[in-house]
Design a protein around this motif. Structure first.
Motif, mmCIF file in Angstrom:
data_model
loop_
_atom_site.group_PDB
_atom_site.id
_atom_site.type_symbol
_atom_site.label_atom_id
_atom_site.label_comp_id
_atom_site.label_asym_id
_atom_site.label_seq_id
_atom_site.Cartn_x
_atom_site.Cartn_y
_atom_site.Cartn_z
ATOM 1 N N VAL A 309 0.817 -1.224 0.000
ATOM 2 C CA VAL A 309 0.000 0.000 0.000
ATOM 3 C C VAL A 309 0.848 1.271 0.000
ATOM 4 C CG1 VAL A 309 -1.981 -1.116 1.097
ATOM 5 C CG2 VAL A 309 -0.240 -0.014 2.521
ATOM 6 N N THR A 310 2.166 1.134 0.147
ATOM 7 C CA THR A 310 3.029 2.327 0.142
ATOM 8 C C THR A 310 3.986 2.368 -1.034
ATOM 9 O OG1 THR A 310 4.732 1.261 1.513
ATOM 10 C CG2 THR A 310 2.966 2.478 2.657
ATOM 11 N N PRO A 335 -1.365 5.890 2.167
ATOM 12 C CA PRO A 335 -1.604 4.545 1.632
ATOM 13 C C PRO A 335 -2.423 4.587 0.350
ATOM 14 C CG PRO A 335 -3.025 4.967 3.514
ATOM 15 C CD PRO A 335 -2.068 6.124 3.435
ATOM 16 N N SER A 336 -2.126 3.653 -0.530
ATOM 17 C CA SER A 336 -2.870 3.513 -1.777
ATOM 18 C C SER A 336 -3.616 2.181 -1.753
ATOM 19 C CB SER A 336 -1.916 3.551 -2.977
ATOM 20 O OG SER A 336 -2.597 3.282 -4.179
ATOM 21 N N GLY A 337 -4.921 2.252 -1.613
ATOM 22 C CA GLY A 337 -5.718 1.036 -1.598
ATOM 23 C C GLY A 337 -5.616 0.275 -0.290
ATOM 24 N N HIS A 338 -5.836 -1.022 -0.373
ATOM 25 C CA HIS A 338 -5.866 -1.889 0.811
ATOM 26 C C HIS A 338 -5.208 -3.216 0.458
ATOM 27 C CE1 HIS A 338 -7.579 -2.417 4.875
ATOM 28 N NE2 HIS A 338 -7.536 -3.705 4.573
ATOM 29 N N ALA A 339 -4.544 -3.817 1.438
ATOM 30 C CA ALA A 339 -3.861 -5.084 1.199
ATOM 31 C C ALA A 339 -4.055 -6.027 2.374
ATOM 32 C CB ALA A 339 -2.372 -4.848 0.957
ATOM 33 N N HIS A 397 -3.594 -7.178 -2.976
ATOM 34 C CA HIS A 397 -3.830 -5.734 -2.931
ATOM 35 C C HIS A 397 -4.988 -5.370 -3.842
ATOM 36 C CE1 HIS A 397 -3.082 -1.487 -4.272
ATOM 37 N NE2 HIS A 397 -2.901 -1.333 -2.966
ATOM 38 N N ARG A 401 -10.879 -2.246 0.384
ATOM 39 C CA ARG A 401 -10.836 -3.474 1.189
ATOM 40 C C ARG A 401 -11.749 -4.534 0.589
ATOM 41 N NH1 ARG A 401 -12.980 -5.842 6.280
ATOM 42 N NH2 ARG A 401 -11.208 -6.821 7.350
#
Length: 604
Positions: A309-310, A335-339, A397, A401
């Protein structure tokens, strides 16, 4: 942290498995020659092949091999290494090893030995966190000498309490006690586990927060005064206090909770003069209380979920810091998105997550957008019982979420591992569980042991069935493709290859004939009994006998603990399949035992 006099050119990786593979690949990206070490059990391991060079460590035990400081330094000198990366576990948080590396003229890829001493000791870390203003749960100021001190603490502060090895980590050497009569054994067990895994057995005690989430912050700090926090992770899905699923960023935090965790992590590291990669861990109670837990002075197993996410390569940053270079970033990243990260452990879910060493017959990784697999094994790899049960990590990712969860379902369905039992059935189950996938996160660090019931989703009504060996057939009807999944034994019988199999779920898998699933999910025994009329208490996996829990000739009830077995750095109970009089096998503490071996017989 010792700044290298010149750019790093060759790294000795003082570890094994997937983290050794991960470090070797990061080193290759940076043009650093990688030097692996391997025990006799790991001669054909993936990490030994991936590295540019590999050297043997004679022996099989952790003490003789991956924790053998003179042998590691000797290989570093012979191979021309100029730095050592310890990975996680083993010697990664051992200040004496860090000092020995520096004294040998090598660069230590990690925080300074003094910092490791300060934060690696959970007692002094608590003191520092208090000085930094971090919230704390009640606990002892110094290691305790005996279990009676833990009993007195419980009398003052109430139960439950957590008995923690002062130099433990990764859940080993941590015991949560809910009943006074269990304190003595919990104190002894915590010390044994920590001694075996880390070489130090001192313990302290603190009040245990019930039903807490586990939230942590990833920190990077260089020698130029820059400290960044790469965000938060939630690691609440644990069994035996060891994480199974992690996600980033930690979901469903209020803005205030997020700030307190991130700022608290930064303040603790600043107070310690921290340099390197580290993780500050907190507990978040149901009532919103945040309590400092510990600082891990190393790269974490779950670091890839933060990388997802980074976009920051945490291992590469460790090398930059060790070489005296500035971080590649100057501020906390958004953060970009969710993992989500799923630890793939060689453990048998059907029998209470007991260790399941063996040989991986087939390993097929999933593919698709946002999928990353960090593995220490491949098809044909041996999974020895002498080391940790982690064999691979699946990281998924997505932009949200919900999308990450959807991709995780597909990836876990595609993932194929045969030959050893793994925790994949649990993962397939939990990504459909409403407590984990709803509009709030309703899991906590004890959720698996106290709430979770196997078989709610993908695993079916009987989780053991998910381990059955199956064969997939593709057929075409009216031009449309269909897939049939049939038990392999059915096809073998139909092909005239013999009768049905033995029901073990595949060659080499744990939980073979002679083991069964008990009501409490712990490693159990076959209740069918021996030919003499007694019920045999058999060992569910290869390991060593820690102790018999009853005397020879004692009367026991079904479900009573008969013995404790240690394997893959974990202790697990073996319980009675029936009531009666127990006759113990001629075994002593420390004896090696194998899967299916009879430990005792119970006669009615």
């Amino acid at each position: 942290m010792t700044r290298a006099p010149a750019p790093l050119t060759a790294v000795l990786i003082a570890n094994r498995g997937e983290i050794a593979v991960r470090i070797a690949r990061a080193a290759r990206d940076l043009g650093i020659r990688s030097i692996a070490v391997y025990s006799e059990l790991d001669a054909d391991a993936l990490h030994a092949e991936i590295a540019d060079e590999a050297y043997a460590l004679p022996g099989t035990s952790a003490a003789d091999t991956y924790m053998n400081v003179p042998a590691l330094l000797d290989i570093a000198a012979r191979a021309g290494a100029d730095c050592i990366h310890p990975g996680y576990g083993f010697l990664s948080e051992n200040a004496d090893f860090a000092r020995a590396v520096i004294d040998a003229g090598l660069t230590w890829v990690g925080p300074s030995p003094d910092t490791i001493d300060l934060l690696g000791n959970k007692v002094t870390a608590r003191r520092l966190a208090a000085e930094a203003g971090a919230p704390l749960a009640p606990g002892t100021d110094d290691p305790i000498e005996d279990w009676q001190t833990a009993r007195d603490f419980a009398a003052e502060h109430g139960l439950p309490i957590a008995i923690k090895a002062a130099f433990g980590g990764g859940g080993r050497g941590l015991k949560v006690v809910n009943e006074v009569e269990d304190i003595e054994e919990a104190f002894a067990s915590a010390g044994r586990e920590a001694q075996a895994a880390f070489g130090r057995a001192e313990c302290f005690v603190e009040k245990f927060l019930e039903r807490p989430r586990h939230v942590e912050a990833q920190v990077l700090a260089d020698t130029h005064g820059t400290t960044v926090v790469l965000g938060t992770r939630d690691c609440s899905l644990q069994r035996r206090n060891q994480k199974l699923v992690e996600e980033a960023p930690a979901p469903f935090l209020t803005a205030e909770q997020h700030s307190r965790i991130v700022d608290g992590a930064r303040d603790v590291c600043a107070r310690a003069g921290y340099v390197g990669a580290g993780t500050v861990e907190f507990l978040l109670a149901e009532d919103g209380t945040i309590a400092f837990l510990e600082v891990n002075t190393r790269v974490q197993v779950e670091h890839p979920v933060t990388e997802a996410v980074t976009g920051v390569d945490i291992v590469a940053e460790q090398f930059r810091i060790a070489a005296g270079k500035p971080l590649s970033l100057s501020a906390d990243p958004e953060p970009s998105g969710h993992a989500l990260e799923f630890r793939i452990n060689a453990e048998d879910v059907a029998h209470g997550f007991v260790p399941a060493p063996g040989t991986v017959i087939a390993f097929a990784a999933p593919t698709g957008p946002g999928i990353r697999v960090d593995s220490g094994v491949r098809s044909g790899s041996a999974v020895p019982g002498s080391y940790d049960s982690l064999i691979a990590k699946l990281v998924v990712h997505g932009p949200t979420r919900d999308i990450a969860l959807a991709r995780a379902r597909d990836a876990l369905a595609e993932l194929e591992i045969t030959g050893v039992r793994t925790v994949v059935p649990f993962h397939r189950d939990v990504v459909d569980h409403p407590d984990f996938t709803g509009d709030s996160l309703d899991v906590h660090t004890g959720w698996i042991e106290t709430v979770y019931q196997p078989g709610l989703a993908a695993a079916g009504d009987d989780v053991a069935e998910s381990y059955a060996e199956r064969t997939r057939l593709t057929i075409e009807l009216d031009g449309k493709r269909h897939e049939l999944v049939l038990p392999a034994e059915v096809l073998r019988a139909a092909a005239g290859a013999g009768g049905p199999g033995d029901g073990t779920g595949g060659a080499g898998q744990a939980g073979a004939s002679g083991t069964g699933s008990d009501a409490d999910g712990s490693a159990g025994a076959d209740a069918s009994g021996a030919g003499s009329g007694g019920a045999e208490v058999t060992c569910g996996y290869t390991g060593s006998l820690v102790r018999f829990s009853v005397e020879d000739g004692a009367e026991v009830a079904a479900g009573d603990e008969i013995a404790v077995i240690e394997a893959m750095k974990m202790e697990s109970p073996v319980v009675a399949p029936a009531a009666g009089t127990v006759a113990l096998a001629e075994l002593s503490a420390g004896d090696e035992v194998s899967e299916g071996q009879v430990l005792a017989t119970i006669s009615s």
